[in-house]
Design a protein around this motif. Sequence first.
Motif, mmCIF file in Angstrom:
data_model
loop_
_atom_site.group_PDB
_atom_site.id
_atom_site.type_symbol
_atom_site.label_atom_id
_atom_site.label_comp_id
_atom_site.label_asym_id
_atom_site.label_seq_id
_atom_site.Cartn_x
_atom_site.Cartn_y
_atom_site.Cartn_z
ATOM 1 N N UNK A 167 9.777 2.461 1.270
ATOM 2 C CA UNK A 167 10.265 3.770 0.826
ATOM 3 C C UNK A 167 9.517 4.868 1.569
ATOM 4 N N UNK A 168 10.249 5.926 1.881
ATOM 5 C CA UNK A 168 9.672 7.133 2.445
ATOM 6 C C UNK A 168 10.414 8.300 1.804
ATOM 7 N N UNK A 169 9.730 9.025 0.920
ATOM 8 C CA UNK A 169 10.427 10.038 0.149
ATOM 9 C C UNK A 169 9.510 11.208 -0.190
ATOM 10 N N UNK A 170 10.049 12.172 -0.931
ATOM 11 C CA UNK A 170 9.301 13.361 -1.325
ATOM 12 C C UNK A 170 8.350 13.043 -2.481
ATOM 13 N N UNK A 171 7.267 13.820 -2.550
ATOM 14 C CA UNK A 171 6.332 13.683 -3.661
ATOM 15 C C UNK A 171 5.665 15.035 -3.902
ATOM 16 N N UNK A 172 5.521 15.385 -5.167
ATOM 17 C CA UNK A 172 4.976 16.691 -5.541
ATOM 18 C C UNK A 172 3.458 16.683 -5.579
ATOM 19 N N UNK A 173 2.876 17.887 -5.455
ATOM 20 C CA UNK A 173 1.459 18.071 -5.719
ATOM 21 C C UNK A 173 1.293 19.067 -6.874
ATOM 22 N N UNK A 209 0.857 -1.181 0.000
ATOM 23 C CA UNK A 209 0.000 0.000 0.000
ATOM 24 C C UNK A 209 0.896 1.236 0.000
ATOM 25 N N UNK A 210 0.516 2.233 -0.815
ATOM 26 C CA UNK A 210 1.276 3.483 -0.887
ATOM 27 C C UNK A 210 0.373 4.618 -0.424
ATOM 28 N N UNK A 211 0.900 5.470 0.431
ATOM 29 C CA UNK A 211 0.120 6.570 0.996
ATOM 30 C C UNK A 211 0.877 7.879 0.789
ATOM 31 N N UNK A 212 0.179 8.863 0.224
ATOM 32 C CA UNK A 212 0.701 10.225 0.134
ATOM 33 C C UNK A 212 -0.071 11.058 1.147
ATOM 34 N N UNK A 213 0.629 11.641 2.107
ATOM 35 C CA UNK A 213 -0.010 12.417 3.164
ATOM 36 C C UNK A 213 0.140 13.905 2.867
ATOM 37 N N UNK A 214 -0.891 14.463 2.215
ATOM 38 C CA UNK A 214 -0.862 15.874 1.845
ATOM 39 C C UNK A 214 -1.137 16.808 3.023
ATOM 40 N N UNK A 228 6.693 12.680 2.342
ATOM 41 C CA UNK A 228 5.282 12.373 2.607
ATOM 42 C C UNK A 228 4.713 11.254 1.742
ATOM 43 N N UNK A 229 5.572 10.543 1.010
ATOM 44 C CA UNK A 229 5.158 9.315 0.335
ATOM 45 C C UNK A 229 5.670 8.127 1.138
ATOM 46 N N UNK A 230 4.753 7.227 1.485
ATOM 47 C CA UNK A 230 5.094 6.047 2.269
ATOM 48 C C UNK A 230 4.676 4.805 1.485
ATOM 49 N N UNK A 231 5.632 3.958 1.152
ATOM 50 C CA UNK A 231 5.348 2.686 0.490
ATOM 51 C C UNK A 231 5.570 1.590 1.511
ATOM 52 N N UNK A 232 4.496 0.897 1.862
ATOM 53 C CA UNK A 232 4.526 -0.045 2.985
ATOM 54 C C UNK A 232 4.236 -1.465 2.508
ATOM 55 N N UNK A 233 5.097 -2.382 2.905
ATOM 56 C CA UNK A 233 4.899 -3.808 2.642
ATOM 57 C C UNK A 233 4.103 -4.371 3.813
ATOM 58 N N UNK A 234 2.817 -4.652 3.574
ATOM 59 C CA UNK A 234 1.933 -5.092 4.643
ATOM 60 C C UNK A 234 2.193 -6.530 5.082
ATOM 61 N N UNK A 235 2.675 -7.350 4.184
ATOM 62 C CA UNK A 235 2.861 -8.759 4.522
ATOM 63 C C UNK A 235 4.208 -9.033 5.175
#
Length: 257
Positions: free
Chosen positions: A127-133, A101-106, A114-121
């Motif tokens: 990954x935790x990195x920058x992301x543009x709006x 699951x990937x979450x962008x927290x604006x 504010x980008x979080x890529x999470x391996x749930x299993x």
Amino acid sequence: MSKSLKKFSVFISSFFIFLIHLPFVFAKTIPHKNLTSPVSIGASKVTYSTHDGEVPNSNKVSAYDSLQLNTMGLSKQAFDYAIRGFKSLLAMGKLNNDSIISIVDFSLSSAKKRLFVIDLKNYKVLYNTYVAHGRNSGAEFAEQFSNNPRSNKSSLGFYVTGNTYDGEHGYSLHLEGEEKGINDNAYKRAIVMHCADYVNERYIESKGYIGRSLGCPAIPKQVYKPIINEIKDGSCLFLYSPNQDYISHSIFLKNAS
């Protein structure tokens, strides 16, 4: 009864009591292991357990707490909403990749990762990195959102990642918006994940925030290929903001408190 006979009776009684309690003297206590590892994620619930099985009446440890996502800046509401939508998409048969699951927290400044890529299993943040709006969503913070073509604003909500392609920005990832009237014009608007020169710390040092896109969640050149390859082909991407208009209209967050 003679004194010697009484002493013998007391000795026999004491010895018999000692034999009864002997096994308990040498018994060892087996401690419970910490509740840290996820074992299954289904359409309706996320289950966490120990390697030896779950201890009855033990306290549940959420992924948010165990991964210490609060220390990384991800809001609890963003994570809870993301899991809610993830479950719905999974139940609808929309996700080919139910591990990521990937979450962008604006709610965070674009100067924050504010980008979080999470391996749930496997229970880790990949990954935790920058992301543009989008440039018309705001300067440092994304505060305005739109589903309209040529708005140059970001669209909130849940997406399912598609296939990759080589385009104007190089290696890129198609995104399919799953919320009617909120982000379902994403494909028509060419809202994709790609890399951008303006998403870096040098830009932050100069402006106080990263550069902005035409609405795409653009990410740094240093990590865009591994991130795209990790989340492509049917994983859940959630673009979050504490925007009450979105929250009240999202089919995935309906009746959310």
